[in-house]
Design a protein around this motif. Structure first.
Motif, PDB file in Angstrom:
ATOM      1  N   LEU A   5       0.757  -1.162   0.030  1.00 20.08           N
ATOM      2  CA  LEU A   5      -0.096   0.149   0.014  1.00 20.08           C
ATOM      3  C   LEU A   5       0.765   1.170   0.071  1.00 20.08           C
ATOM      4  N   ASP A   6       2.050   0.989   0.563  1.00 19.04           N
ATOM      5  CA  ASP A   6       2.816   2.279   0.393  1.00 19.04           C
ATOM      6  C   ASP A   6       3.137   2.794  -0.653  1.00 19.04           C
ATOM      7  N   ASP A   7       3.359   1.864  -1.776  1.00 21.89           N
ATOM      8  CA  ASP A   7       3.735   2.244  -3.189  1.00 21.89           C
ATOM      9  C   ASP A   7       2.593   2.093  -4.373  1.00 21.89           C
ATOM     10  N   LEU A   8       1.464   1.896  -3.565  1.00 20.39           N
ATOM     11  CA  LEU A   8       0.341   1.632  -4.646  1.00 20.39           C
ATOM     12  C   LEU A   8      -0.148   2.854  -5.195  1.00 20.39           C
ATOM     13  N   SER A 125      -3.751  -5.985 -11.511  1.00 19.30           N
ATOM     14  CA  SER A 125      -2.333  -5.343 -11.687  1.00 19.30           C
ATOM     15  C   SER A 125      -2.262  -4.201 -10.979  1.00 19.30           C
ATOM     16  N   TYR A 126      -1.181  -3.409 -10.942  1.00 21.00           N
ATOM     17  CA  TYR A 126      -1.061  -2.242 -10.275  1.00 21.00           C
ATOM     18  C   TYR A 126      -0.035  -1.241 -11.152  1.00 21.00           C
ATOM     19  N   PHE A 132       1.715   5.768 -11.796  1.00 16.31           N
ATOM     20  CA  PHE A 132       0.149   6.456 -12.011  1.00 16.31           C
ATOM     21  C   PHE A 132       0.333   8.259 -12.236  1.00 16.31           C
ATOM     22  N   ALA A 133       1.537   8.813 -11.628  1.00 16.60           N
ATOM     23  CA  ALA A 133       1.700  10.257 -11.753  1.00 16.60           C
ATOM     24  C   ALA A 133       2.142  10.298 -13.218  1.00 16.60           C
ATOM     25  N   ALA A 134       2.812   9.505 -13.864  1.00 15.89           N
ATOM     26  CA  ALA A 134       3.348   9.538 -15.013  1.00 15.89           C
ATOM     27  C   ALA A 134       2.085   9.203 -15.929  1.00 15.89           C
TER      28      ALA A 134
END
Length: 142
Positions: A5-8, A125-126, A132-134
């Motif tokens: 969750l820290d890097d999701l 997937s994730y 996500f910012a990109a």
């Protein structure tokens, strides 16, 4: 590498537009309220409020595959007895606003995205926070 969750940044849900007429379905109803996911630790991490991206896959060349929609989960993934689904509030983008796989693959910030490295991988997937910012740089303004 396990999802944390820290890097999701966002969950990425896949739909195969070759086996299902996603174009036809979304032309009539661009709002998506739920999607099937595979059971497992990823499904157990899913929670209301998390961003979600819809990825259309299939044969290259038939349709402009890639990111077709963006939204949020409205609850956790649940078993309905036949499989697992996750509730969401997602709007499919207009065809001209969808982000093609080639564009994403050409962006060095997204080249390591799981969906590009392992297209037959897990659903969900994730995308990481940075990925996500990109991706948001390629989406139309909200």
């Amino acid at each position: 590498m396990p999802v944390t969750l820290d890097d999701l940044g966002a969950w990425l849900l896949k739909g195969n537009a070759d086996s299902t007429d996603l174009s036809g379905r979304f032309a009539h109803e661009p709002r998506v309220r739920g999607w099937c996911v595979r059971p497992g630790y990823r499904a157990r991490l899913m929670a209301a409020g998390q961003p979600v991206v819809l990825w259309a896959s299939g044969s290259r060349g038939r349709l402009p595959y890639g990111v077709w929609g963006v939204g949020r989960l409205t609850g956790p993934a649940v078993s309905d007895g036949d499989g697992w689904t996750v509730p969401l509030d997602l709007t499919v983008l207009a065809p001209d606003d969808r982000v093609r796989r080639e564009i994403l693959r050409a962006d060095t910030r997204l080249a390591a995205a799981e969906v590009l490295r392992q297209p037959q991988g897990a659903n969900p997937s994730y995308l990481t926070v940075a990925q996500f910012a990109a991706l948001r740089d390629h989406l139309p303004p909200v």
